[in-house]
Each structure stands twice: as C-alpha cells, then as structure tokens.
Design an enzyme around this catalytic site. Structure first.
Site, PDB file in Angstrom:
ATOM      1  N   ARG A  75      37.130  35.937  38.064  1.00 51.45           N
ATOM      2  CA  ARG A  75      37.933  34.851  37.514  1.00 51.45           C
ATOM      3  C   ARG A  75      37.037  33.762  36.924  1.00 51.45           C
ATOM      4  NH1 ARG A  75      39.983  36.221  42.667  1.00 51.45           N
ATOM      5  NH2 ARG A  75      42.139  37.035  42.640  1.00 51.45           N
ATOM      6  N   LYS A 113      39.355  33.387  45.273  1.00 50.59           N
ATOM      7  CA  LYS A 113      40.720  32.919  45.446  1.00 50.59           C
ATOM      8  C   LYS A 113      41.166  33.192  46.888  1.00 50.59           C
ATOM      9  CE  LYS A 113      45.279  33.141  43.335  1.00 50.59           C
ATOM     10  NZ  LYS A 113      46.125  33.762  42.301  1.00 50.59           N
ATOM     11  N   HIS A 147      40.815  35.495  31.493  1.00 48.38           N
ATOM     12  CA  HIS A 147      41.674  36.452  32.188  1.00 48.38           C
ATOM     13  C   HIS A 147      41.877  37.721  31.371  1.00 48.38           C
ATOM     14  CE1 HIS A 147      44.331  37.322  35.548  1.00 48.38           C
ATOM     15  NE2 HIS A 147      45.110  37.936  34.696  1.00 48.38           N
ATOM     16  N   ARG A 192      39.268  39.952  32.455  1.00 47.90           N
ATOM     17  CA  ARG A 192      39.611  40.476  33.788  1.00 47.90           C
ATOM     18  C   ARG A 192      40.632  41.600  33.684  1.00 47.90           C
ATOM     19  NH1 ARG A 192      39.629  39.085  39.204  1.00 47.90           N
ATOM     20  NH2 ARG A 192      41.601  39.082  40.329  1.00 47.90           N
ATOM     21  N   HIS A 225      42.068  41.241  45.118  1.00 46.89           N
ATOM     22  CA  HIS A 225      43.490  41.130  45.410  1.00 46.89           C
ATOM     23  C   HIS A 225      43.746  41.402  46.884  1.00 46.89           C
ATOM     24  CE1 HIS A 225      44.615  42.160  40.969  1.00 46.89           C
ATOM     25  NE2 HIS A 225      44.388  40.881  41.142  1.00 46.89           N
ATOM     26  N   TYR A 255      48.660  46.462  36.947  1.00 47.07           N
ATOM     27  CA  TYR A 255      47.841  46.977  35.856  1.00 47.07           C
ATOM     28  C   TYR A 255      48.239  48.399  35.485  1.00 47.07           C
ATOM     29  CZ  TYR A 255      44.879  42.938  36.642  1.00 47.07           C
ATOM     30  OH  TYR A 255      44.425  41.662  36.767  1.00 47.07           O
TER      31      TYR A 255
END
Length: 320
Positions: free
Chosen positions: A149, A174, A246, A249, A272, A281
C-alpha cells in the site's frame, strides 16, 4: 452491562490487530444499535429485533439528511455481527442472534488493471540520468513487485529492505500487522542502486532520517509526492486509465492469480486478514472457476474415462 461489554469488545478488536478506525467504527455502530433499540441487556436481543433494526436503517437518514448508503448499512450490520460473535465466543451468550443475518454484498466494481505493456510504459518514464528519476523508478518497481500500500511504502525504513534475502519487511501494515513480501530481481537491482548511490545524497541534509525513500530536502517522501509522481508518469506514458498506487497493488494481485498463484499465498503477500477480500480479485477477473478446474486438475486431464473398454464392459453388464 452493555457499556462494560463494549469496552471488552474494543480491547478484543485491538488485540486481534484491527486498525484504530475499524475499532472505533465497530464500537460506535454497536453502541448506536443499543441506543436506537433502547436495549440495555444483550440477552434480550433476538433475530427479529435485529431484522427490525436493519429495516429501519433503510428508511433512516444520516446526520447530513441523506439516506444511508449500502456501504454504511453494511458496516453497521457487520459491527453488530462481530459484537455478538465476540459475545458467543466468550460465553456471554449461548445463542448468536446474528448467526443467520447476512451482510449486504458490495457490488463488484471492476478496478483498473494495467496490462504488461502499459505497466512497462509507466516504468520506463522516470529519467534515469537524474537521482530523482532513479528514486521514482525504484518506487514504481517496488509497488509492482510487492503490491504494498501507499502508506506502507512511505513508512519503510532502510532496515526493511533485505536485498541479500530478496524480501521486504512491512512493519505495522494495515491493522498493525507485520509481514514479509518477496522482492523481484528488478526491484532488488534498482533498490541496490538507489540505496548505494542516490539515498546518501538525499540524506546529506538529514543524516538522522531512517526512511527508505527520501526527497531532495532530506525528508521522508510523502504520500502526496508519490501519488503525484505516479500521475505524472501515467500521463507521460499516455495511458488513459486512472492509475494510482492501488492500481499497482490490484495489478500485482491480478497477475499472480491469473498465472495460477495460490490464493492464500496472495492473501499473505497483500496482508489481507480475510480471504474473502483477496477473492475479490478472482471475481473481478471474471474467471470461470469450473473451467480452470478442468484445465488444471490432474484428474481432469486423465485420459482414462468411460470409453475405456474394461469400464464400458462393466457398465454394460450393470445396465443389463
């Protein structure tokens, strides 16, 4: 009783690595639920009570006087579900009233993905005869090879790049989750060049700075500077698609999935928590999973089938 449980819920979310914004949102929406429904005992919350609350959400308006968006309703329902799941796991309640309550599903929006040719055009834009150009190319290569990120890239320190091992450490990503991601050979090459020849020149004005990527004034590179750099190179490459950090990403994850990478490996690289986030995705690619199964599973490739004379004879015998 509710106030004490909400405090414990917040602590639980923190311990499990949820981001401060998620902790605050879940606690706020859960508290709001009990205020609206005027309930002070969690054991009095039933499935019909929650269903009536959800129905009310769709007729309610925000503080700005606008109807709640699908995303807002989704996070409110998710907050309540996580709260009662927590209560069930800690034996405060024995029946979870939200067990059969489904969260509204987001509409899958196809996010821009760059083709190999488009990505190469962007990567080729920075002027490698300048120190800023070398830094910018290094940043782009790191984005493309790791899928990290924007805020994670800007938080990197000189200790996070292990060029010998070919990995990058992401500290407190994150949700305050650490992870290690592989570095491709091109990213390693540019990082080595940048760290040995370019960064020392930027650091002359600030020798105490430990940030990996720096600006000409000796300060850590900011998210705004990186975002503008990507925009500038996208325009120079004459690419019409919207391109942000992004986008790199999403392109990174899409390329891996499309080329057969294990979804859980991609999940770990992206950082994640929930595999369902990574599965977006796959869905955005529009992949036919059954078709992929037939193409890739070894048993589906097995030529031995019902046409085998021995098997056919057995089948004919049973039919008689």
């Amino acid at each position: 009783m509710v106030k004490n449980l909400l405090f414990r819920f917040r602590e639980h979310l923190k311990v499990t690595g949820r981001s401060p914004s998620t902790v605050n949102a879940y606690a706020m929406h859960t508290s709001g639920f009990f205020d609206v429904m005027e309930i002070r005992d969690v054991k009095k919350v039933t499935t019909p009570v929650i269903e009536s609350w959800i129905a009310g959400l769709r007729d309610s308006k925000s503080a700005k006087g606008k109807p709640y968006s699908d995303a807002t309703i989704q996070i409110k329902i998710r907050s309540i579900k996580r709260f009662f799941e927590f209560l069930e796991r800690t034996n405060v309640i024995f029946i979870n009233p939200t067990e059969f309550i489904k969260e509204p599903q987001n509409k899958i929006r196809i996010k821009p993905v760059l083709t190999f040719e488009e990505m190469k055009r962007i990567l080729d834009q920075p002027n490698l005869s300048t120190i800023t150009g070398i830094r910018d190319r290094t940043i782009l290569e790191v984005f493309y090879t790791t899928g990290i990120r924007l805020n994670e890239l800007c938080s990197l320190t000189i200790y996070d790049a292990d060029l010998q091992g070919g990995v990058l450490r992401i500290n407190k990503g994150k949700g305050a989750r650490d992870r290690v991601v592989p570095l491709g050979k091109h990213a390693v090459k540019f990082l080595r060049e940048y760290i040995s020849k370019v960064r020392p020149r930027f650091a002359q004005k600030n020798r105490t700075c430990r940030s990996l990527f720096m600006g000409s004034l000796g300060k850590p590179v900011s998210k705004a500077v990186v975002a503008f750099m990507i925009l500038k190179n996208r325009k120079a490459a004459k690419i019409k698609k919207q391109v942000t950090a992004h986008t790199f990403r999403h392109t990174f994850a899409t390329v891996l999935v499309k080329n057969g990478a294990d979804i859980r490996a991609v999940q770990k690289m992206l950082g994640h928590v929930d595999i369902r986030t990574t599965q977006v995705y796959i869905r955005s690619l529009g992949l036919d999973i059954k078709k992929e199964h037939r193409k890739t599973h070894p048993r589906e490739k097995d030529k031995e089938n019902i046409a085998n004379p021995r098997i056919k004879g057995i089948m004919d015998h049973h039919e008689r």
